[in-house]
Motif scaffolding. Sequence first.
Motif, PDB file in Angstrom:
ATOM      1  N   LYS A  59       7.874 114.723 -75.217  1.00  0.00           N
ATOM      2  CA  LYS A  59       8.105 115.469 -76.465  1.00  0.00           C
ATOM      3  C   LYS A  59       6.798 115.954 -77.086  1.00  0.00           C
ATOM      4  O   LYS A  59       6.811 116.680 -78.087  1.00  0.00           O
ATOM      5  CB  LYS A  59       8.854 114.592 -77.471  1.00  0.00           C
ATOM      6  CG  LYS A  59      10.187 114.040 -76.970  1.00  0.00           C
ATOM      7  CD  LYS A  59      11.225 115.122 -76.737  1.00  0.00           C
ATOM      8  CE  LYS A  59      11.910 115.523 -78.003  1.00  0.00           C
ATOM      9  NZ  LYS A  59      13.103 116.384 -77.765  1.00  0.00           N
ATOM     10  N   GLU A  87      16.527 107.570 -78.040  1.00  0.00           N
ATOM     11  CA  GLU A  87      17.467 108.413 -78.777  1.00  0.00           C
ATOM     12  C   GLU A  87      16.817 108.904 -80.072  1.00  0.00           C
ATOM     13  O   GLU A  87      16.947 110.085 -80.438  1.00  0.00           O
ATOM     14  CB  GLU A  87      18.740 107.628 -79.093  1.00  0.00           C
ATOM     15  CG  GLU A  87      19.658 107.376 -77.911  1.00  0.00           C
ATOM     16  CD  GLU A  87      20.642 108.521 -77.701  1.00  0.00           C
ATOM     17  OE1 GLU A  87      20.589 109.511 -78.460  1.00  0.00           O
ATOM     18  OE2 GLU A  87      21.468 108.402 -76.785  1.00  0.00           O
ATOM     19  N   TYR A  88      16.139 108.003 -80.769  1.00  0.00           N
ATOM     20  CA  TYR A  88      15.501 108.394 -82.024  1.00  0.00           C
ATOM     21  C   TYR A  88      14.407 109.429 -81.767  1.00  0.00           C
ATOM     22  O   TYR A  88      14.343 110.465 -82.446  1.00  0.00           O
ATOM     23  CB  TYR A  88      14.916 107.174 -82.741  1.00  0.00           C
ATOM     24  CG  TYR A  88      14.221 107.559 -84.030  1.00  0.00           C
ATOM     25  CD1 TYR A  88      14.948 107.659 -85.210  1.00  0.00           C
ATOM     26  CD2 TYR A  88      12.868 107.880 -84.056  1.00  0.00           C
ATOM     27  CE1 TYR A  88      14.336 108.061 -86.391  1.00  0.00           C
ATOM     28  CE2 TYR A  88      12.251 108.285 -85.226  1.00  0.00           C
ATOM     29  CZ  TYR A  88      12.986 108.370 -86.391  1.00  0.00           C
ATOM     30  OH  TYR A  88      12.378 108.786 -87.546  1.00  0.00           O
ATOM     31  N   ASP A  96      14.024 111.458 -79.303  1.00  0.00           N
ATOM     32  CA  ASP A  96      14.578 112.719 -78.838  1.00  0.00           C
ATOM     33  C   ASP A  96      15.149 113.537 -79.986  1.00  0.00           C
ATOM     34  O   ASP A  96      15.009 114.771 -80.023  1.00  0.00           O
ATOM     35  CB  ASP A  96      15.659 112.439 -77.796  1.00  0.00           C
ATOM     36  CG  ASP A  96      15.975 113.664 -76.945  1.00  0.00           C
ATOM     37  OD1 ASP A  96      15.034 114.436 -76.658  1.00  0.00           O
ATOM     38  OD2 ASP A  96      17.140 113.839 -76.559  1.00  0.00           O
ATOM     39  N   ALA A  97      15.781 112.867 -80.936  1.00  0.00           N
ATOM     40  CA  ALA A  97      16.391 113.575 -82.061  1.00  0.00           C
ATOM     41  C   ALA A  97      15.378 113.944 -83.145  1.00  0.00           C
ATOM     42  O   ALA A  97      15.550 114.934 -83.858  1.00  0.00           O
ATOM     43  CB  ALA A  97      17.502 112.721 -82.668  1.00  0.00           C
ATOM     44  N   ASP A 128      10.958 118.029 -81.797  1.00  0.00           N
ATOM     45  CA  ASP A 128      11.335 119.230 -81.050  1.00  0.00           C
ATOM     46  C   ASP A 128      10.987 119.066 -79.574  1.00  0.00           C
ATOM     47  O   ASP A 128      10.271 118.149 -79.171  1.00  0.00           O
ATOM     48  CB  ASP A 128      10.610 120.448 -81.616  1.00  0.00           C
ATOM     49  CG  ASP A 128      11.046 120.780 -83.035  1.00  0.00           C
ATOM     50  OD1 ASP A 128      12.193 120.443 -83.391  1.00  0.00           O
ATOM     51  OD2 ASP A 128      10.224 121.364 -83.773  1.00  0.00           O
ATOM     52  N   SER A 161      15.500 118.405 -74.597  1.00  0.00           N
ATOM     53  CA  SER A 161      16.226 117.169 -74.853  1.00  0.00           C
ATOM     54  C   SER A 161      16.159 116.227 -73.660  1.00  0.00           C
ATOM     55  O   SER A 161      16.300 116.633 -72.509  1.00  0.00           O
ATOM     56  CB  SER A 161      17.690 117.473 -75.172  1.00  0.00           C
ATOM     57  OG  SER A 161      18.419 116.269 -75.333  1.00  0.00           O
ATOM     58  N   THR A 191      18.172 113.411 -73.825  1.00  0.00           N
ATOM     59  CA  THR A 191      19.447 112.696 -73.885  1.00  0.00           C
ATOM     60  C   THR A 191      20.654 113.615 -73.783  1.00  0.00           C
ATOM     61  O   THR A 191      21.784 113.142 -73.815  1.00  0.00           O
ATOM     62  CB  THR A 191      19.537 111.876 -75.193  1.00  0.00           C
ATOM     63  OG1 THR A 191      19.408 112.759 -76.320  1.00  0.00           O
ATOM     64  CG2 THR A 191      18.438 110.821 -75.253  1.00  0.00           C
ATOM     65  N   GLU A 196      22.344 117.821 -74.577  1.00  0.00           N
ATOM     66  CA  GLU A 196      22.677 118.666 -75.716  1.00  0.00           C
ATOM     67  C   GLU A 196      24.175 118.846 -75.904  1.00  0.00           C
ATOM     68  O   GLU A 196      24.654 118.948 -77.022  1.00  0.00           O
ATOM     69  CB  GLU A 196      21.997 120.024 -75.556  1.00  0.00           C
ATOM     70  CG  GLU A 196      20.466 119.927 -75.566  1.00  0.00           C
ATOM     71  CD  GLU A 196      19.791 121.259 -75.332  1.00  0.00           C
ATOM     72  OE1 GLU A 196      20.498 122.216 -74.967  1.00  0.00           O
ATOM     73  OE2 GLU A 196      18.561 121.345 -75.498  1.00  0.00           O
ATOM     74  N   ARG A 205      25.352 114.652 -72.511  1.00  0.00           N
ATOM     75  CA  ARG A 205      25.027 113.364 -73.113  1.00  0.00           C
ATOM     76  C   ARG A 205      25.735 112.232 -72.390  1.00  0.00           C
ATOM     77  O   ARG A 205      25.150 111.167 -72.152  1.00  0.00           O
ATOM     78  CB  ARG A 205      25.393 113.367 -74.604  1.00  0.00           C
ATOM     79  CG  ARG A 205      24.514 114.293 -75.439  1.00  0.00           C
ATOM     80  CD  ARG A 205      24.846 114.193 -76.913  1.00  0.00           C
ATOM     81  NE  ARG A 205      24.551 112.865 -77.437  1.00  0.00           N
ATOM     82  CZ  ARG A 205      23.350 112.466 -77.806  1.00  0.00           C
ATOM     83  NH1 ARG A 205      22.320 113.304 -77.721  1.00  0.00           N
ATOM     84  NH2 ARG A 205      23.149 111.262 -78.278  1.00  0.00           N
TER      85      ARG A 205
END
Length: 206
Positions: free
Chosen positions: A22, A73-74, A76-77, A80, A83, A85, A87, A92
């Motif tokens: 990321k 998960e955190y 990734d969300a 930016d 992804s 996990t 979309e 997912r």
Amino acid sequence: MKIYDVDGFPNPARVRIALAEKGVTEKVEFVPVDVMGGEHRTPEYRAKNPDAVVPCLELEDGTFISQCNAITEYIDAAFDGPSLTGETPRERAQIAMMNLRAENGLLNAVGAYFHHATPGLGPDLETFQCAEWGNKQKEVASGTMVYLDTVLSENAYLAGDRFSMADITAFAGLAFADFAGIEIPESLENLLAWRANVASRPSIAA
């Protein structure tokens, strides 16, 4: 954000790879935990993470999040970038499925072998061992390698045509297998080719 971890351990490596994918590694403060000295089992650390394992994520508001899947998960969300996990609901679900297969069948199985059927981290930390269970889990890990090779005969990555959290988990599992002395059979050409490809990613090669 702070990450409590040990550089080089398999589960912390999963989170570090996710952060690098990321592009936010520099936004995190890494706090080393002296696992070999038993720091992860102290009351102070258990207050942060009752699981008494690394890694553990601390947010700016004082929230603590443990378990690699939850931390990823955190990440990734929260940031930016592509992804890790999935979309769509289908993506997912597929990524979560393959991630759990890689985690339970490979990474955790190797861990069980290492902690139960080898000296592991030494007698001060390995306070209970069951060699029979450990050796059985070695068989599980080897079987999972065969399964992953089959998946990779049809897909570029474990959950389809894009790199995901499942690939991170499997890559860490194979690195742990190397350390524990569980070899990847040369006949698993798809798995070996996938591993070489993933190892060349900037998030890992760097």
